[in-house]
Design a protein around this motif. Structure first.
Motif, PDB file in Angstrom:
ATOM      1  N   UNK A 156       0.809  -1.224   0.000  1.00 52.38           N
ATOM      2  CA  UNK A 156       0.000   0.000   0.000  1.00 52.38           C
ATOM      3  C   UNK A 156       0.843   1.276   0.000  1.00 52.38           C
ATOM      4  N   UNK A 157       0.318   2.361  -0.590  1.00 48.90           N
ATOM      5  CA  UNK A 157       1.057   3.625  -0.606  1.00 48.90           C
ATOM      6  C   UNK A 157       1.277   4.208   0.786  1.00 48.90           C
ATOM      7  N   UNK A 158       0.347   3.937   1.719  1.00 52.19           N
ATOM      8  CA  UNK A 158       0.515   4.464   3.076  1.00 52.19           C
ATOM      9  C   UNK A 158       1.773   3.884   3.730  1.00 52.19           C
ATOM     10  N   UNK A 159       2.039   2.616   3.449  1.00 53.83           N
ATOM     11  CA  UNK A 159       3.224   1.977   4.010  1.00 53.83           C
ATOM     12  C   UNK A 159       4.491   2.568   3.400  1.00 53.83           C
ATOM     13  N   UNK A 160       4.484   2.788   2.101  1.00 54.68           N
ATOM     14  CA  UNK A 160       5.652   3.399   1.448  1.00 54.68           C
ATOM     15  C   UNK A 160       5.903   4.796   2.003  1.00 54.68           C
ATOM     16  N   UNK A 161       4.833   5.562   2.217  1.00 50.39           N
ATOM     17  CA  UNK A 161       4.982   6.901   2.789  1.00 50.39           C
ATOM     18  C   UNK A 161       5.653   6.828   4.158  1.00 50.39           C
ATOM     19  N   UNK A 162       5.196   5.897   5.001  1.00 52.03           N
ATOM     20  CA  UNK A 162       5.756   5.780   6.348  1.00 52.03           C
ATOM     21  C   UNK A 162       7.223   5.352   6.300  1.00 52.03           C
ATOM     22  N   UNK A 163       7.545   4.421   5.423  1.00 55.17           N
ATOM     23  CA  UNK A 163       8.933   3.961   5.311  1.00 55.17           C
ATOM     24  C   UNK A 163       9.843   5.102   4.890  1.00 55.17           C
TER      25      UNK A 163
END
Length: 210
Positions: A106-113
């Motif tokens: 998910x894009x939310x996970x990429x943002x957090x990473x």
């Protein structure tokens, strides 16, 4: 030494006996922004229970649903971003729980990473993935490339769950966590702990150079 790491292994106790190392601090990063109905039930309590049986690691949950993270990195993290990066800095290893979405994560996970960098360095990362009609292998393979860029060590074994198959197997609501999944999680935690303790010692002995 950084972040209060002792780096001790096999230190002597008060009677000359070998003292076990402190439990490895592992952050379980949960993409809690995903629809709860599309996640394995009680996945975090299941992992926490397995970790608690071992005694060599301590699991804490970092649920992305509890953080209002900015769209881009700030020069001086504040507020919830500061809290989030602080959780990553305290951790000595990570378990990332992710769904597979269109053969990716998910894009939310990429943002957090992407909102952290130094906090990831020289630490191990393991993966628990899931999806409908798949076990999340494509998401994990892409995450391995991302975490390589962040100077982590991704452990070989992962846990993957096909939610469609588990629904068919347990129509009356039995546990989806089969013996096979328990063994897979055990292998993941074994490898995560080995690398986590080894890298704890290495970081204590010399600063990591990125």
């Amino acid at each position: 030494m950084r972040n209060g790491e002792s780096g001790e292994r096999g230190a002597l106790g008060p009677h000359g006996t070998t003292r076990a190392p402190e439990p490895l601090r592992v952050a379980c990063i949960l993409d809690g922004t995903a629809d709860a109905e599309c996640r394995p039930p009680a996945v975090v309590p299941w992992l926490d229970g397995l970790a608690g049986e071992r005694g060599d690691l301590a699991l804490s949950v970092v649920d992305l649903a509890h953080y209002d993270l900015p769209p881009r990195y700030a020069g001086h993290p504040a507020g919830q971003l500061h809290s989030f990066t602080g959780e990553l800095a305290r951790a000595e290893g990570f378990v990332v729980v992710t769904p597979e979405c269109n053969r990716s994560f998910p894009p939310q996970l990429k943002q957090a990473i992407d909102l952290s960098y130094d906090e990831w360095h020289a630490k191990p990362v393991g993966f628990v993935s899931y999806g409908f009609g798949c076990d999340g292998v494509h998401a994990v393979e892409q995450l391995r490339s991302v975490f390589t860029e962040l100077h982590t060590v991704t452990v070989r074994d992962a846990v993957g769950m096909d939610l469609r198959l588990t629904d068919e197997k347990f129509p009356a609501g039995g546990s989806i966590y089969s013996d096979g999944l328990v063994r897979a999680a055990g292998a993941l935690l074994d490898q995560l702990t080995w690398w986590g303790l080894a890298l704890r010692e290495a970081r204590a002995a010399r600063p990591y150079v990125a």
